[in-house]
Motif scaffolding. Structure first.
Motif, PDB file in Angstrom:
ATOM      1  N   ASN A   1      12.600  41.953  74.756  1.00 10.69           N
ATOM      2  CA  ASN A   1      12.943  41.035  75.829  1.00 10.69           C
ATOM      3  C   ASN A   1      13.885  41.655  76.844  1.00 10.69           C
ATOM      4  O   ASN A   1      14.729  42.480  76.518  1.00 10.69           O
ATOM      5  CB  ASN A   1      13.634  39.793  75.239  1.00 10.69           C
ATOM      6  CG  ASN A   1      12.621  38.841  74.644  1.00 10.69           C
ATOM      7  OD1 ASN A   1      11.419  38.976  74.885  1.00 10.69           O
ATOM      8  ND2 ASN A   1      13.095  37.900  73.854  1.00 10.69           N
TER       9      ASN A   1
ATOM     10  N   LYS B   1       6.815  37.848  74.183  1.00 11.83           N
ATOM     11  CA  LYS B   1       6.230  38.935  74.974  1.00 11.83           C
ATOM     12  C   LYS B   1       6.188  40.254  74.214  1.00 11.83           C
ATOM     13  O   LYS B   1       5.557  41.204  74.670  1.00 11.83           O
ATOM     14  CB  LYS B   1       7.019  39.110  76.276  1.00 11.83           C
ATOM     15  CG  LYS B   1       6.887  37.927  77.230  1.00 11.83           C
ATOM     16  CD  LYS B   1       7.653  38.185  78.513  1.00 11.83           C
ATOM     17  CE  LYS B   1       7.491  37.017  79.476  1.00 11.83           C
ATOM     18  NZ  LYS B   1       8.272  37.216  80.730  1.00 11.83           N
ATOM     19  N   ASP B   2       6.862  40.288  73.083  1.00 14.23           N
ATOM     20  CA  ASP B   2       6.880  41.518  72.289  1.00 14.23           C
ATOM     21  C   ASP B   2       5.748  41.556  71.268  1.00 14.23           C
ATOM     22  O   ASP B   2       5.707  42.454  70.419  1.00 14.23           O
ATOM     23  CB  ASP B   2       8.227  41.661  71.575  1.00 14.23           C
ATOM     24  CG  ASP B   2       9.370  41.754  72.562  1.00 14.23           C
ATOM     25  OD1 ASP B   2       9.254  42.543  73.519  1.00 14.23           O
ATOM     26  OD2 ASP B   2      10.359  41.015  72.403  1.00 14.23           O
TER      27      ASP B   2
ATOM     28  N   ARG C   1       4.529  44.845  69.567  1.00 10.71           N
ATOM     29  CA  ARG C   1       3.914  45.785  70.508  1.00 10.71           C
ATOM     30  C   ARG C   1       4.525  47.171  70.442  1.00 10.71           C
ATOM     31  O   ARG C   1       3.886  48.138  70.860  1.00 10.71           O
ATOM     32  CB  ARG C   1       4.026  45.223  71.927  1.00 10.71           C
ATOM     33  CG  ARG C   1       3.156  43.986  72.155  1.00 10.71           C
ATOM     34  CD  ARG C   1       3.302  43.473  73.572  1.00 10.71           C
ATOM     35  NE  ARG C   1       2.982  44.513  74.546  1.00 10.71           N
ATOM     36  CZ  ARG C   1       3.258  44.438  75.839  1.00 10.71           C
ATOM     37  NH1 ARG C   1       3.852  43.362  76.313  1.00 10.71           N
ATOM     38  NH2 ARG C   1       2.945  45.420  76.650  1.00 10.71           N
TER      39      ARG C   1
END
Length: 344
Positions: free
Chosen positions: A2, A197-198, A206
Motif C-alpha cells: 500500500n 491492491k497487493d 503480488r
C-alpha cells in the motif's frame, strides 16, 4: 504494498494462530528451513507473537484446545489465522474425515469459527488455497481450499467471504510455499502495509505472484535458442521435452532462491506450476511435455501460438554449436569463445 504517507509503526503485538489440516506439513518444514535468519525471530522482530503452532508450541491436548476455544470466543485476539492443508468436508458435509486431535471436533468447524474472529486469514500452501493434492483424483474426502475449489471461487468459506480486516483469504500458494512468502506477508500485515491492491486475481500476494518462474532461470540461454534437454541431467531448457511450466507459473522462485541457492529448475527438475490452481492434475506425467503436432500445448504466458512457432523455428536455425552441444550434456562441454576485438 500500500501507498503510505506516514512511517510504518510497530504494533504492540500481532497475534498469529497456525492450524494444520489435511496436508503433509511441508509448508511448515519449508518455513523452518528458511534462509539465513531464524523465521520466528524475524517475525518477533516486527511484533508477531505465535499464540499456537502445532509443530512449534509446547501445548497439546487440552491445553491446545483451550487456546483454540479462547481464540474462537474472542478472549484471545487473533490477528492472523494461518491454515496449512486442505479442508476435508466429507463424509456428507460432516467434516468427520478430519477431527482435531484433543477436541474431536471437525477441523473445518474450528477453521470456520476462528476465521470469523480473526483479523486476517491466510491459506499457507496450495492445499489450503485450492485443495491441492488432497483434492486430486476422485476427491473422496471432499477436500477444498479455504476460498477456492481448484480455480473456482467458493471453498470452505465461500466466494464472497472477507475477514474482519476487509480482505479475502490471502492465498500464499505453493507446494510447498517459499518461507519468505509467509514471513513477508505476515510482516506486511503486522506493519499495516498490506491491502487489497497487493493481491492478484487469485488473491496471491503480488510481491511474488507478479513474477514468472522463468524470470531469472539459469537455463534462459537454452530457452532463447530452443536448445532443449532430453533427460533431467541435461543443461538445456526443460520446457520442450520435460514438462517445465516456468514460462507460465506465477512465482519468483528463480529470483528469490530457496535456502539462498536453489530452485527446482536449477536442480534439474521442471517447474510443475505448483502455485497455480489445479497443478496436481495436469493431465499428463509431470516430467513430460504434452504436444500437438510437435508443438507444446502449454505455451509461454502472453505469447500467441503463431509467434511462438515462428520464434522457435528461427531460434533453432540460429542455435550456436556451443549451446546445442551443452544443452544435451550434464556439464559445460563447449565454453564461450573469447573475442580478441574487445567488447563493444
Amino acid at each position: 504494498m500500500n501507498e503510505r504517507t506516514e512511517p510504518f509503526s510497530m504494533p504492540a503485538s500481532f497475534n498469529l494462530l497456525w492450524l494444520q489440516s489435511a496436508g503433509c506439513g511441508g509448508c511448515t518444514m519449508s518455513l523452518l528451513c528458511s534462509g539465513a535468519r531464524e523465521p520466528t525471530a524475524a517475525l518477533e522482530a516486527v511484533g508477531v507473537r505465535i499464540l499456537w503452532h502445532p509443530s512449534l508450541s509446547e501445548e497439546s491436548g487440552e491445553e491446545a484446545t483451550r487456546i483454540l476455544e479462547r481464540c474462537a470466543a474472542g478472549e484471545l485476539a487473533v490477528d492472523a489465522l494461518c491454515v496449512e492443508g486442505a479442508l476435508l468436508r466429507g463424509p456428507r458435509g460432516s467434516g468427520g474425515f478430519h477431527r482435531h486431535a484433543g477436541s474431536g471436533r471437525p477441523m473445518m468447524d474450528w477453521v470456520k469459527e476462528i476465521a470469523q474472529a480473526a483479523r486476517y486469514t491466510l491459506a499457507v500452501g496450495s492445499c489450503a488455497a485450492w485443495g491441492g493434492v488432497a483434492a486430486a483424483g476422485e476427491n473422496v474426502t471432499d477436500a477444498c481450499g479455504l476460498q477456492y475449489e481448484g480455480d473456482q471461487p467458493g471453498g470452505l468459506l465461500g466466494a464472497n467471504w472477507k475477514s474482519r480486516g476487509g480482505l479475502p483469504v490471502i492465498n500464499i500458494a505453493g507446494c510447498p510455499c517459499h518461507p519468505d512468502w509467509v514471513t513477508e506477508t505476515l510482516t506486511a500485515l503486522a506493519l499495516g502495509a498490506f491491502g487489497g491492491k497487493d493481491l492478484d486475481s487469485f488473491n496471491r500476494p503480488r510481491f511474488f505472484a507478479d513474477h514468472l518462474v522463468h524470470h531469472g532461470c539459469t537455463r534462459n540461454e537454452y530457452y532463447e535458442f530452443k536448445a532443449s534437454a532430453h533427460k533431467p541431467s541435461d543443461l538445456g531448457c526443460l520446457m520442450e521435452n520435460l514438462g517445465c511450466k516456468g514460462t507460465q507459473a506465477h512465482a519468483d522462485c528463480n529470483i528469490r532462491l530457496w535456502n539462498g541457492n536453489g530452485s527446482c529448475a536449477r536442480g534439474g527438475a521442471p517447474c510443475i506450476s505448483c502455485t497455480e490452481p489445479g497443478f496436481e492434475e495436469p493431465g499428463h506425467p509431470f516430467h513430460e511435455t504434452p504436444k500437438l503436432a510437435g508443438i507444446p500445448i502449454g505455451l509461454p504466458t502472453d505469447m500467441p501460438k503463431a509467434w511462438f512457432v515462428a520464434l522457435a523455428a528461427l531460434s533453432k536455425s540460429a542455435t550456436p554449436k556451443r549451446v546445442r552441444d551443452n544443452a544435451v550434456a550434464d556439464h559445460q562441454v563447449v565454453v564461450p569463445a573469447v573475442k580478441k576485438t574487445g567488447l563493444k
